[in-house]
Design a protein around this motif. Sequence first.
Motif, PDB file in Angstrom:
ATOM      1  N   VAL A 148      48.443  52.982  63.455  1.00 44.76           N
ATOM      2  CA  VAL A 148      48.730  52.051  64.699  1.00 44.76           C
ATOM      3  C   VAL A 148      49.923  51.385  64.364  1.00 44.76           C
ATOM      4  O   VAL A 148      50.362  51.351  63.057  1.00 44.76           O
ATOM      5  CB  VAL A 148      47.342  50.930  64.486  1.00 44.76           C
ATOM      6  N   VAL A 149      50.689  51.239  65.377  1.00 44.71           N
ATOM      7  CA  VAL A 149      51.737  50.364  65.121  1.00 44.71           C
ATOM      8  C   VAL A 149      51.692  49.149  64.687  1.00 44.71           C
ATOM      9  O   VAL A 149      50.962  48.248  65.307  1.00 44.71           O
ATOM     10  CB  VAL A 149      52.546  50.256  66.481  1.00 44.71           C
ATOM     11  N   ASP A 150      52.698  48.599  63.699  1.00 39.97           N
ATOM     12  CA  ASP A 150      52.526  47.036  63.227  1.00 39.97           C
ATOM     13  C   ASP A 150      52.395  46.364  64.186  1.00 39.97           C
ATOM     14  O   ASP A 150      53.191  46.270  64.907  1.00 39.97           O
ATOM     15  CB  ASP A 150      53.601  47.026  61.958  1.00 39.97           C
ATOM     16  N   LEU A 168      52.206  51.934  61.105  1.00 39.20           N
ATOM     17  CA  LEU A 168      53.583  52.468  61.383  1.00 39.20           C
ATOM     18  C   LEU A 168      54.456  51.100  61.660  1.00 39.20           C
ATOM     19  O   LEU A 168      54.358  50.265  62.333  1.00 39.20           O
ATOM     20  CB  LEU A 168      53.509  53.367  62.715  1.00 39.20           C
ATOM     21  N   PRO A 169      55.511  51.344  61.524  1.00 41.76           N
ATOM     22  CA  PRO A 169      56.540  50.325  61.733  1.00 41.76           C
ATOM     23  C   PRO A 169      56.728  50.334  63.270  1.00 41.76           C
ATOM     24  O   PRO A 169      56.843  51.208  63.915  1.00 41.76           O
ATOM     25  CB  PRO A 169      57.972  50.900  61.052  1.00 41.76           C
ATOM     26  N   GLN A 202      49.171  46.506  57.305  1.00 41.93           N
ATOM     27  CA  GLN A 202      49.379  47.463  56.091  1.00 41.93           C
ATOM     28  C   GLN A 202      48.548  48.477  56.490  1.00 41.93           C
ATOM     29  O   GLN A 202      47.653  48.636  57.163  1.00 41.93           O
ATOM     30  CB  GLN A 202      48.981  46.646  54.834  1.00 41.93           C
ATOM     31  N   ASP A 203      48.605  49.486  55.582  1.00 36.56           N
ATOM     32  CA  ASP A 203      47.828  50.721  55.678  1.00 36.56           C
ATOM     33  C   ASP A 203      46.394  50.129  55.315  1.00 36.56           C
ATOM     34  O   ASP A 203      46.443  49.281  54.207  1.00 36.56           O
ATOM     35  CB  ASP A 203      48.240  51.829  54.591  1.00 36.56           C
ATOM     36  N   SER A 204      45.186  50.652  55.706  1.00 39.79           N
ATOM     37  CA  SER A 204      44.061  49.991  55.576  1.00 39.79           C
ATOM     38  C   SER A 204      42.969  51.126  55.548  1.00 39.79           C
ATOM     39  O   SER A 204      43.095  52.296  55.985  1.00 39.79           O
ATOM     40  CB  SER A 204      43.679  49.121  56.606  1.00 39.79           C
ATOM     41  N   ARG A 205      41.922  50.805  54.734  1.00 40.77           N
ATOM     42  CA  ARG A 205      40.998  51.706  54.505  1.00 40.77           C
ATOM     43  C   ARG A 205      39.668  51.127  54.998  1.00 40.77           C
ATOM     44  O   ARG A 205      39.548  49.911  54.451  1.00 40.77           O
ATOM     45  CB  ARG A 205      40.742  52.345  53.112  1.00 40.77           C
ATOM     46  N   TRP A 206      38.483  51.733  55.612  1.00 39.83           N
ATOM     47  CA  TRP A 206      37.433  51.239  56.075  1.00 39.83           C
ATOM     48  C   TRP A 206      36.267  51.929  55.699  1.00 39.83           C
ATOM     49  O   TRP A 206      36.146  52.962  55.508  1.00 39.83           O
ATOM     50  CB  TRP A 206      37.513  51.059  57.718  1.00 39.83           C
ATOM     51  N   ARG A 207      35.174  51.145  55.411  1.00 41.20           N
ATOM     52  CA  ARG A 207      33.825  51.889  55.183  1.00 41.20           C
ATOM     53  C   ARG A 207      32.811  50.770  55.587  1.00 41.20           C
ATOM     54  O   ARG A 207      33.116  49.516  55.767  1.00 41.20           O
ATOM     55  CB  ARG A 207      33.764  52.212  53.671  1.00 41.20           C
TER      56      ARG A 207
END
Length: 242
Positions: free
Chosen positions: A149-151, A233-234, A206-211
């Motif tokens: 995703v774009v920031d 992404l910037p 920011q970069d993210s992780r999901w569960r």
Amino acid sequence: MHLGHAVLLGSLSLAIAIGLAPAVQAAPATAMTGSRATPSELSLQADAAYAGAETTLRVELTGGGGEPVAGAPVALERRTSQTWTSIGTVTTGDDGRAGQAVRLSKVRGDNVFRATYAGDDTHDPATAQRQVELKRRASRVVVSGPDEVVDGRSVRVRVRWTTAGGEPVAGTVKVFRSLAGGPWRKVRVLTTDRDGHAALTTRPRQDSRWRAQAVRQAWVEGDRSSVHRIDNLPPGTPVRLP
């Protein structure tokens, strides 16, 4: 004989006659009322089963000495939303037993059954009740969404919960997130719909992780999903240098 002596002798004779008269005993109350003399014992059993599957209610009726009561009608009921509803009547066989198939509900409280025998001229009434337990089905919860995703832009994270066989599960799912490799934190509690779907909208920077973690129910086991990653992404248009 003097008149007074005659009266006295007559009174003594009457008293002796009354005293010697045989007593008349009242008939026993049981004989007069026809009371049932044999107690009855009624049992109701059923094996655990999965929600939506059938199990058999097993009725057994015996007399006080353990002898089977044959040809006896036994009424069966089911409690649903705290109300008893008739589901039929079975008749015991020569062994005092009878059975009826029932389909179990996903709601544990709707799987309570009752058997009632009204009694007859020689057997007392009896009743029995049974809560039929549910076997839990295995389940699978999945988290999905875009890979990047774009920031500054919003992104939709989706959750899907089903049984191992693919049946949708409606229930509670906890969603966790980790930002830039940091610790996991619970960010939302979702409720999946009748199709097993739920979603949330977020704007990670920011970069993210999901569960996700599905909370088990009376009829289905819980589950924890694998991790879904979304790269941040910037903004702007990339410039290609010569």
